[in-house]
Design an enzyme around this catalytic site. Structure first.
Site, PDB file in Angstrom:
ATOM      1  N   ARG A 126       7.729  14.093  11.754  1.00  0.00           N
ATOM      2  CA  ARG A 126       8.867  13.433  11.099  1.00  0.00           C
ATOM      3  C   ARG A 126       8.669  13.284   9.594  1.00  0.00           C
ATOM      4  NH1 ARG A 126       9.246   9.868  15.844  1.00  0.00           N
ATOM      5  NH2 ARG A 126       7.785   8.440  14.853  1.00  0.00           N
TER       6      ARG A 126
ATOM      7  N   ASN B 192       7.963   2.139  -3.625  1.00  0.00           N
ATOM      8  CA  ASN B 192       8.853   1.651  -4.668  1.00  0.00           C
ATOM      9  C   ASN B 192       8.279   1.749  -6.087  1.00  0.00           C
ATOM     10  OD1 ASN B 192      11.356   0.695  -5.374  1.00  0.00           O
ATOM     11  ND2 ASN B 192      10.808  -1.466  -5.128  1.00  0.00           N
TER      12      ASN B 192
ATOM     13  N   LYS C 224       1.983   7.291   4.398  1.00  0.00           N
ATOM     14  CA  LYS C 224       1.503   5.927   4.599  1.00  0.00           C
ATOM     15  C   LYS C 224       0.964   5.709   6.014  1.00  0.00           C
ATOM     16  CE  LYS C 224       5.154   4.692   1.384  1.00  0.00           C
ATOM     17  NZ  LYS C 224       6.538   4.168   1.286  1.00  0.00           N
TER      18      LYS C 224
ATOM     19  N   PRO D 217       0.836  -1.161   0.000  1.00  0.00           N
ATOM     20  CA  PRO D 217       0.000   0.000   0.000  1.00  0.00           C
ATOM     21  C   PRO D 217       0.893   1.240   0.000  1.00  0.00           C
ATOM     22  CG  PRO D 217      -0.300  -1.395   1.980  1.00  0.00           C
ATOM     23  CD  PRO D 217       0.619  -2.055   1.065  1.00  0.00           C
ATOM     24  N   GLU D 218       0.968   1.960  -1.093  1.00  0.00           N
ATOM     25  CA  GLU D 218       1.633   3.268  -1.052  1.00  0.00           C
ATOM     26  C   GLU D 218       0.593   4.284  -0.579  1.00  0.00           C
ATOM     27  OE1 GLU D 218       4.375   4.011  -4.257  1.00  0.00           O
ATOM     28  OE2 GLU D 218       4.791   1.875  -4.514  1.00  0.00           O
TER      29      GLU D 218
END
Length: 298
Positions: A153, A195, A52, A2-3
């Site tokens: 972050r 990716n 994500k 899952p992107e």
DNA sequence: CGACAATGTGTAA
DNA sequence: TACACCTTGTCGA
């Protein structure tokens, strides 16, 4: 995984089917029993996605924080009102592999959630439906302050594309000497890209994956951002990662066949769809990198 | 049936 | 850099 597009779809799904509803939270597998106890009986106020990361905020101020990792997935089911509330086409599963396939307990015969199958870390149940989480890398109950730390972050998310995000991405990319292919996967530079999107966006913009971030022209970095916005927004709509234009699909096809959905991802050794050069494959920081040495050289 | 890879990340060495 | 995490689909025996 899952992107980012999948996580944004999930946030919409949770808002649609559980927003404003009191939930019964449990952990059939047992590993999340303590966390489930902190949430059960409370009402879901808001579902948020950044990159994500998924956050479900409840009425007592605590959040369920979920990161699906490499193979996590949520599955859903419920009665007709539950299915009808979903604005994303009511997929029964959102995660590593989405499917719209109905399950046997769907629809009219609905009489509560099915017996848990496999390792269900979390189960959410409302009056009209249920959601099961399996295989997540992060699943925790956190405070607002802790949620803010996680968000702090992360770099800008192309699926939010807020004013200033584009410039912030360009700054974060260009201040590092690391290869641009690494930086696109660095969630503190760009949140939500994984990716597939990194390989496809670099190809679509003709950028050499090995080019150091500080050697990427500002205009080129801006185009990488704009393309991520375009291609990921499409992913939110369709629930799939499709980066090729219709002209590259078989004649008359409305939906991209899996084999034609990408330019370079998992196409190593095959001829580039643009120049015919064999698509390359390299290992970069433990992940596979696909690119066209012909189209993406500097 | 077993082996392996997969859209990811955190931690240890 | 390696591997732990610990699910699921795919492929080969």
């Amino acid at each position: 995984m899952p992107e980012g597009h999948s996580i944004h779809r999930l946030a919409r799904q949770f808002q649609d089917v559980f927003g404003g509803q009191q939930l019964d939270v449990s952990s059939p597998q047992g590993r999340f029993a303590a966390g489930a106890h902190l949430l059960t009986g409370h009402t879901l106020v808001e579902a948020l996605a950044h990159g994500k990361q998924l956050f479900l905020r409840f009425d007592h101020g605590l959040y369920l924080h979920v990161h699906l990792g490499l193979y996590g997935a949520w599955s859903f089911g419920g009665d007709d009102s539950f299915t009808g509330a979903s604005s994303i086409g009511a997929p029964r599963r959102v995660g590593e592999r989405e499917t719209g396939k109905a399950t046997s307990e769907d629809g009219k015969g609905y009489s509560g959630p099915p017996a848990p199958v496999g390792a269900v870390r979390v189960r959410l149940v409302s009056a009209h439906g249920w959601a099961d989480l399996r295989g997540a890398t992060t699943c925790a109950v956190i405070t607002a302050a802790e949620a803010a730390t996680v968000l702090g972050r992360l770099g800008p998310d192309p699926l939010h594309n807020k004013p200033g995000d584009r410039e912030e991405f360009i700054r974060r990319l260009r201040r590092r000497k690391t290869a641009v292919a690494m930086l696109l996967m660095d969630q503190s530079v760009l949140a939500g890209v994984g990716n597939i999107y990194r390989a496809e966006v670099l190809f679509r913009q003709g950028v050499d994956p090995h080019l150091p971030g500080n050697k990427v022209a500002a205009a080129v970095a801006g185009r990488l951002w704009d393309d991520a916005v375009a291609v990921m927004s499409d992913g939110v709509r369709s629930g799939r990662i499709v980066t090729t234009p219709r002209a590259l699909w078989p004649a008359g096809t409305e939906v991209a066949p899996d084999a034609d959905a990408h330019y370079v991802y998992k196409r190593n050794g095959l001829p580039c769809r643009t120049c015919g050069t064999a698509v390359g494959l390299a290992e970069m920081a433990g992940r596979k990198l696909y690119w066209c040495p012909g189209c993406q050289s500097s």
